[in-house]
Motif scaffolding. Structure first.
Motif: not given
Length: 313
Positions: A55-56, A58-59, A62-63, A98, A206, A209-210, A213, A217
């Motif tokens: 997940v990190l 992918s985040w 995109y960000v 995504l 973005a 995923m935000s 996360l 996390l």
């Protein structure tokens, strides 16, 4: 992976061909984009091997992507580039993209990069085979034959005894289906500004995923705490290579028709194989290369046939 902002060759409208020099420039830009996207895949695979959670990765992908593209595009195109004409289709494409990204990174956790890329190259063939139903285009036997031959090539790659992890193979096949869905969603956005689509696809990823996360996390905090400067730089690079790859693709398709560039998209397998060899000392064996060649060859042949049909039209 074949993450292209342009549509597959099926049903592309015929138009006058640009000058030869311009088309060669389009091919060169497309190949550069293939290297950028293969670098994105390799960077994500390497970061996950160092302990970075999926997940990190992918985040960050995109960000950083959406920030970079916005900084490059908005000053040149103005704020109007942020306003889509087909909001629902933009959201749908962003969500499918995504899901495909998450699934492909999952594939890379289990499979070598070249083999994972080869499996995903089924996606454009699936679109061509399903075009009569999902794109309302005339059925053509050549497309179905190409899809069948391409799948036979993938079966050689994932054959029993290949040593590929079954979970990775399953994830790769699901990824191919998701990317086929992304291509179809892209076709629905054919009238949209490609820069708008690029910004919205990155933005949807973005935001998505935000939202994910914070719920995932906590379990990955110990691994994240062990990441060093190099690992964080590689994570940031995923968004840079992804954003630049898609920008180069857009420029390539502005220089040359999609039907001409489609066969060259399969050159991404050379990028993936080279990076896999340089980073992990993994190089596909003869039988695997045979399967890769069959899959890519079927895609190249059908792309050339589609191009010739368009020229004849």
């Amino acid at each position: 992976m074949p993450r292209t902002g342009a549509s597959p060759t099926a049903g592309s409208p015929a138009r006058a061909l640009p000058p030869a020099g311009q088309m060669l420039g389009g091919v060169a830009l497309l190949y550069l984009s293939m290297w950028c996207l293969a670098t994105l895949d390799a960077s994500g695979k390497w970061a996950m091997a160092q302990g970075a959670p999926l997940v990190l990765v992918s985040w960050m992908r995109y960000v950083v992507h959406v920030v970079l593209v916005a900084l490059l595009i908005v000053p040149l195109r103005g704020l109007s580039v942020l306003k889509p004409r087909q909001l629902r289709d933009q959201l749908l494409r962003g969500l499918v993209m995504l899901a495909a990204t998450l699934m492909f990174f999952s594939t890379l956790r289990y499979l070598p990069q070249a083999e994972a890329t080869a499996i995903v190259f089924l996606a454009p063939l699936l679109v061509l085979a399903a075009a009569p139903w999902v794109l309302k285009e005339p059925p053509r036997l050549s497309r179905w034959v190409a899809a069948g031959v391409g799948f036979a090539g993938v079966l050689i790659v994932i054959r029993p005894g290949s040593g590929l992890h079954p979970v990775g193979v399953l994830c790769g096949l699901v990824t191919a289906c998701l990317f086929a869905g992304q291509f179809i969603a892209t076709r629905r956005l054919a009238g949209e500004n490609p820069f708008t689509t690029l910004l919205w696809s990155g933005g949807v990823g973005a935001v998505g995923m935000s939202l994910i996360l914070p719920f995932t996390l906590a379990s990955g905090l110990p691994a994240i705490a062990r990441l060093g400067t190099l690992e964080w730089l590689v994570l940031v690079s995923t968004g840079i290579s992804g954003g630049l790859g898609h920008l180069l693709q857009i420029q390539a398709y502005r220089n040359a028709p999609a039907s001409m560039l489609a066969p060259f998209a399969y050159l991404q397998i050379t990028c993936a194989a080279t990076l896999g060899w340089l980073i992990w000392s993994h190089f596909p064996g003869p039988l695997t290369w045979l399967g890769i060649g069959i899959t890519c060859g079927s895609g190249v042949v059908i792309a050339v046939l589609e191009w010739r049909r368009q020229r004849a039209a």
